[in-house]
Design a protein around this motif. Sequence first.
Motif, PDB file in Angstrom:
ATOM      1  N   HIS B  58       6.554   3.620  -2.195  1.00  0.00           N
ATOM      2  CA  HIS B  58       5.742   2.467  -2.576  1.00  0.00           C
ATOM      3  C   HIS B  58       6.287   1.878  -3.877  1.00  0.00           C
ATOM      4  O   HIS B  58       6.486   0.664  -4.006  1.00  0.00           O
ATOM      5  CB  HIS B  58       4.280   2.920  -2.735  1.00  0.00           C
ATOM      6  N   SER B  59       6.576   2.765  -4.819  1.00  0.00           N
ATOM      7  CA  SER B  59       7.143   2.319  -6.087  1.00  0.00           C
ATOM      8  C   SER B  59       8.560   1.778  -5.905  1.00  0.00           C
ATOM      9  O   SER B  59       8.963   0.855  -6.611  1.00  0.00           O
ATOM     10  CB  SER B  59       7.145   3.467  -7.102  1.00  0.00           C
ATOM     11  N   ALA B  62       8.177  -1.765  -4.886  1.00  0.00           N
ATOM     12  CA  ALA B  62       7.565  -2.527  -5.983  1.00  0.00           C
ATOM     13  C   ALA B  62       8.596  -2.806  -7.071  1.00  0.00           C
ATOM     14  O   ALA B  62       8.639  -3.904  -7.654  1.00  0.00           O
ATOM     15  CB  ALA B  62       6.380  -1.760  -6.557  1.00  0.00           C
ATOM     16  N   CYS B  63       9.446  -1.841  -7.327  1.00  0.00           N
ATOM     17  CA  CYS B  63      10.507  -1.973  -8.334  1.00  0.00           C
ATOM     18  C   CYS B  63      11.503  -3.053  -7.896  1.00  0.00           C
ATOM     19  O   CYS B  63      11.874  -3.930  -8.689  1.00  0.00           O
ATOM     20  CB  CYS B  63      11.198  -0.623  -8.488  1.00  0.00           C
TER      21      CYS B  63
END
Lengths: 297, 382
Positions: B58-59, B62-63
């Motif tokens: 998920h990160s 997002a990154c």
Amino acid sequence: MIEPNYSIEEEREFLHPGHLACQGCGATIAIRYVLKALGEKTVVVIPACCWSIIAGLFPSSCLGVPLIHTAFETSAVAATGARAALDMQGKEDVHVLAWAGDGGTFDIGFQALSGAAERNENILYCCYDNEAYMNTGIQRSSATPVGAWTTTTPKGGLEDRPKKNIVRIMAAHGIPYAATANVAFPDDLYRKAKKAASIRGMKFIHILSPCPTGWRIPSSESVEVARLATLTNLFPLYEVENGTDLTVNYIPPKKVTVENYLRPQGRFHLMSEEEKEGIQRQVDAAWEALLREAKKR
Amino acid sequence: MKKVLMGNFAASHGVRLSRAQVISAYPITPQTHVVEELSAMVARGELNAKFIKVESEHSALACCIAASVMGARAFTATSSHGLLLMHELLHWASGGRLPIVMVAVNRAIAPGWNIWNEQTDTLSQRDTGWIQLYCASNQEILDTVIQAFRLAETVKIPVMVIYDAFILSHTYEPVDIPDQKTVDAFLPPLKNPEVLKVGEARAFGSVTSPDFHMEFRMKLHDTYERVPEEFEKIEQAYAATVGRTYGAIEPYRCEDAELVMVVAGSLAGPTKMVVDGLRQKGIKAGRIKLKMFRPFPTKPLQEALKNAKKILVLDRNLSPGTGGIFAHELRSALKGDARPVWGFVAGIGGRDITPELIESMFFDAIGADAPVSTTIFKGVRL
């Protein structure tokens, strides 16, 4: 007392009129001082929170700097991504500010925040803490204090767990800088944002930001109530450098009981006297422990 | 330069040659090698990029999204549960019109834990607004990654480059690695890439009222109409510089075929072999390899199927209650067409799909005027 050695008023404004905050919103005061400290070369990242509304509806924005809205649980890692892109472009002098509420920090965004802290990303993460999910209409978060009424801690089931100690958790990651701040102490907040801006690596500032709507106080009392949080030692101002070096930034001139902080706020009106006394004992013990830890240095 | 590479390393070389600037990823079998190799390339100085070792998929996305907003060429790779965890951000990336490229290695979904090949993970991301390109060889993986960046940056829609777990990801094949100069000529650096610029008071992703939201999504949809044409142009440009082309679909012996099987991914190989075998027996069989799934190549499929009397679809995926997802999409594309469509589901959770099993599907269709049911499971042990 804190002696200001600079004039905040001289700095440029990056929070412009036309924002959509409620009257007396602490989160709006907070970003005003932080952006004054960081200046024009700043990129702001905001997850779902009050500020995703306050910033303004498309195509408007009330901030004088670029703003990336991102998913609720991603502010720290979105800031990481923006940082990475800026670094690849040689723009290492640009500050990246993640600006999130307590829900996005203590709860749903905590995993990404812990990851960014562990990697020591070169970002400043500010949590404006209004102690509940205020944007969705006052539901408890893990930042909601003991004894508080919210729509999900109603009469008969008031919040009974202590607030997560987010600054100590962040400091335990060994990051260069973690601090508390309070909108009622703008000089201290401004100084901390300036200091954070001068440090390379992960910086975290936890800003107590009153919400008149959720705290059940008149909007005119917002700053006064926030001030009492620190005057009663319930929300001490301190900073932790490199995970261990703790400095208390403000020592109240005289003892003020927590009753003075709790009484004006409608959210605490269902608490019993015994519960209030329990909070006073906890606050006293935590304050003594904080001073002892600071003295050890 | 020719090298013998596993599919995952072919992807890594594609990303290196594309000069990705921000790479953010989380390990998951069978994708892990892609980013392991990329981190090694960054460490060795072969790729000038930030490699961010995030704490979740998920990160990771997002990154990439924030990096892309600030103008970096961003890449991530994942599989199965990792892709499902990214689901929310998939919508952010496409809705934000960010030209991110992702490798997604097709793997089954729990429970129970299963690391083997199945396409349900990517197909269940059908409506997220990402272009989906399925690959059938390690060479195609490398080439498609490079093409994907140019396609994404041309239409401002993120692209998923997809291939099968183990059958391609961990299997070694000879791969021609183009030189950097050739790829640079095909894929120039991003021009004015930033959505947001330092010093400019603008916002990405602000609250959008009903007065505006619909037009943003409609524009994304409208741009999709252009994707097949842009993809074809990009393929031609790639053929001119690097010398290879694949097509949104690849029909094989379809001109006079009475039975045509539609497949995606590595099944393109064994089905081709089965078609050759059937031809030797005098059966007019053909097959279509579907590379592009989003947007769905309706027109080329209609054209390639125009002489077919019976249509077969082999799905290594399942939408419970609906059946094979490719079959469902094809029936939708052929709406109003009276020809029977056999929807076969096989190989779920990585079970082998043997040439014999594929051949039995053709014989099922030969021996009947219409399928016995909408979805026919093959190779089931009951």
